[in-house]
Motif scaffolding. Structure first.
Motif, PDB file in Angstrom:
ATOM      1  N   GLY A  45      -1.404  -7.047   5.858  1.00  0.00           N
ATOM      2  CA  GLY A  45      -1.380  -5.822   5.068  1.00  0.00           C
ATOM      3  C   GLY A  45      -2.005  -6.076   3.717  1.00  0.00           C
ATOM      4  O   GLY A  45      -2.716  -7.065   3.510  1.00  0.00           O
ATOM      5  N   SER A  46      -1.731  -5.198   2.783  1.00  0.00           N
ATOM      6  CA  SER A  46      -2.311  -5.292   1.446  1.00  0.00           C
ATOM      7  C   SER A  46      -1.945  -6.592   0.737  1.00  0.00           C
ATOM      8  O   SER A  46      -2.706  -7.085  -0.090  1.00  0.00           O
ATOM      9  N   GLU A  47      -0.764  -7.134   1.074  1.00  0.00           N
ATOM     10  CA  GLU A  47      -0.289  -8.317   0.352  1.00  0.00           C
ATOM     11  C   GLU A  47      -1.169  -9.543   0.559  1.00  0.00           C
ATOM     12  O   GLU A  47      -1.226 -10.412  -0.300  1.00  0.00           O
ATOM     13  N   HIS A 125      -8.671   0.597   3.273  1.00  0.00           N
ATOM     14  CA  HIS A 125      -7.246   0.763   3.546  1.00  0.00           C
ATOM     15  C   HIS A 125      -6.377  -0.297   2.866  1.00  0.00           C
ATOM     16  O   HIS A 125      -5.295   0.015   2.363  1.00  0.00           O
ATOM     17  N   TYR A 126      -6.820  -1.556   2.852  1.00  0.00           N
ATOM     18  CA  TYR A 126      -5.939  -2.636   2.415  1.00  0.00           C
ATOM     19  C   TYR A 126      -6.224  -3.170   1.016  1.00  0.00           C
ATOM     20  O   TYR A 126      -5.436  -3.944   0.492  1.00  0.00           O
ATOM     21  N   SER A 127      -7.324  -2.760   0.403  1.00  0.00           N
ATOM     22  CA  SER A 127      -7.573  -3.238  -0.950  1.00  0.00           C
ATOM     23  C   SER A 127      -6.876  -2.368  -1.988  1.00  0.00           C
ATOM     24  O   SER A 127      -6.846  -2.705  -3.158  1.00  0.00           O
ATOM     25  N   GLN A 128      -6.321  -1.266  -1.551  1.00  0.00           N
ATOM     26  CA  GLN A 128      -5.629  -0.357  -2.466  1.00  0.00           C
ATOM     27  C   GLN A 128      -4.325  -0.981  -2.935  1.00  0.00           C
ATOM     28  O   GLN A 128      -3.620  -1.635  -2.171  1.00  0.00           O
ATOM     29  N   ARG A 133       5.246  -0.558  -4.036  1.00  0.00           N
ATOM     30  CA  ARG A 133       5.576  -1.984  -4.113  1.00  0.00           C
ATOM     31  C   ARG A 133       5.529  -2.466  -5.565  1.00  0.00           C
ATOM     32  O   ARG A 133       6.369  -3.253  -5.991  1.00  0.00           O
ATOM     33  N   ILE A 134       4.571  -1.986  -6.334  1.00  0.00           N
ATOM     34  CA  ILE A 134       4.478  -2.364  -7.744  1.00  0.00           C
ATOM     35  C   ILE A 134       5.728  -1.899  -8.492  1.00  0.00           C
ATOM     36  O   ILE A 134       6.304  -2.640  -9.296  1.00  0.00           O
ATOM     37  N   ASN A 139      10.876  -3.281 -11.078  1.00  0.00           N
ATOM     38  CA  ASN A 139      12.335  -3.134 -11.187  1.00  0.00           C
ATOM     39  C   ASN A 139      13.048  -4.444 -10.959  1.00  0.00           C
ATOM     40  O   ASN A 139      14.033  -4.767 -11.644  1.00  0.00           O
ATOM     41  N   GLU A 140      12.563  -5.251 -10.002  1.00  0.00           N
ATOM     42  CA  GLU A 140      13.176  -6.553  -9.745  1.00  0.00           C
ATOM     43  C   GLU A 140      12.998  -7.479 -10.942  1.00  0.00           C
ATOM     44  O   GLU A 140      13.902  -8.249 -11.271  1.00  0.00           O
ATOM     45  N   ILE A 141      11.844  -7.411 -11.591  1.00  0.00           N
ATOM     46  CA  ILE A 141      11.609  -8.251 -12.768  1.00  0.00           C
ATOM     47  C   ILE A 141      12.561  -7.833 -13.911  1.00  0.00           C
ATOM     48  O   ILE A 141      13.137  -8.683 -14.579  1.00  0.00           O
ATOM     49  N   VAL A 142      12.755  -6.533 -14.100  1.00  0.00           N
ATOM     50  CA  VAL A 142      13.655  -6.035 -15.136  1.00  0.00           C
ATOM     51  C   VAL A 142      15.086  -6.497 -14.861  1.00  0.00           C
ATOM     52  O   VAL A 142      15.831  -6.848 -15.776  1.00  0.00           O
TER      53      VAL A 142
END
Length: 145
Positions: A45-47, A125-128, A133-134, A139-142
């Motif tokens: 996928g994009s990742e 499709h996948y470079s977007q 997710r961002i 939120n996880e970083i906060v």
């Protein structure tokens, strides 16, 4: 004693018009086949699209096939004597690209008939960036303490 060195052949001296020349984009080595795995990674996928794209570009460059996926070598007319060679090269590239994507992704791409179109579809499709997710990662970083 005089040692003569040869410089590498210039682009103009390489026989790029002869279909049997390794410098021609439609040339295939006898060991090339549709099941060949050019890289060991699979597109999930994009990742991992960026790293997979870079690895595949390197592999296709080594095989002298970049012109076929970037549109530089155009599809010949149906009556051209190169048409059959182009179709074989196109099918081989489609197979190689599909060998590098997960089964789930590959199932959605099987009806694309051009390696150039397939390459562009993957990029589109996948470079977007995945906005959802961002947001999750931010939120996880906060929340980290």
């Amino acid at each position: 004693m005089v040692i003569e060195t040869q410089s590498p052949p210039s682009q103009s001296s390489q026989n790029t018009e002869d279909i049997n020349s390794p410098h021609h984009p439609l040339f295939f080595h006898p060991n090339d086949h549709p099941g060949l795995l050019l890289i060991s990674k699979k597109l999930l996928g994009s990742e991992n699209y960026g790293t997979l794209r870079r690895s595949l570009l390197i592999a296709l460059s080594a095989k002298n096939k970049l012109k076929l996926i970037n549109g530089e070598y155009e599809e010949p007319d149906p009556n051209s004597e190169l048409r059959a060679y182009w179709e074989r090269a196109n099918d081989m590239l489609i197979s190689w690209i599909l060998n590098t994507v997960s089964e789930q992704i590959g199932n959605n791409l099987t009806f694309i008939n051009s390696a150039y179109a397939l390459w562009n579809e993957l990029h589109e499709h996948y470079s977007q960036l995945d906005g959802h997710r961002i947001y999750q990662l931010a939120n996880e970083i906060v929340d980290l303490k």
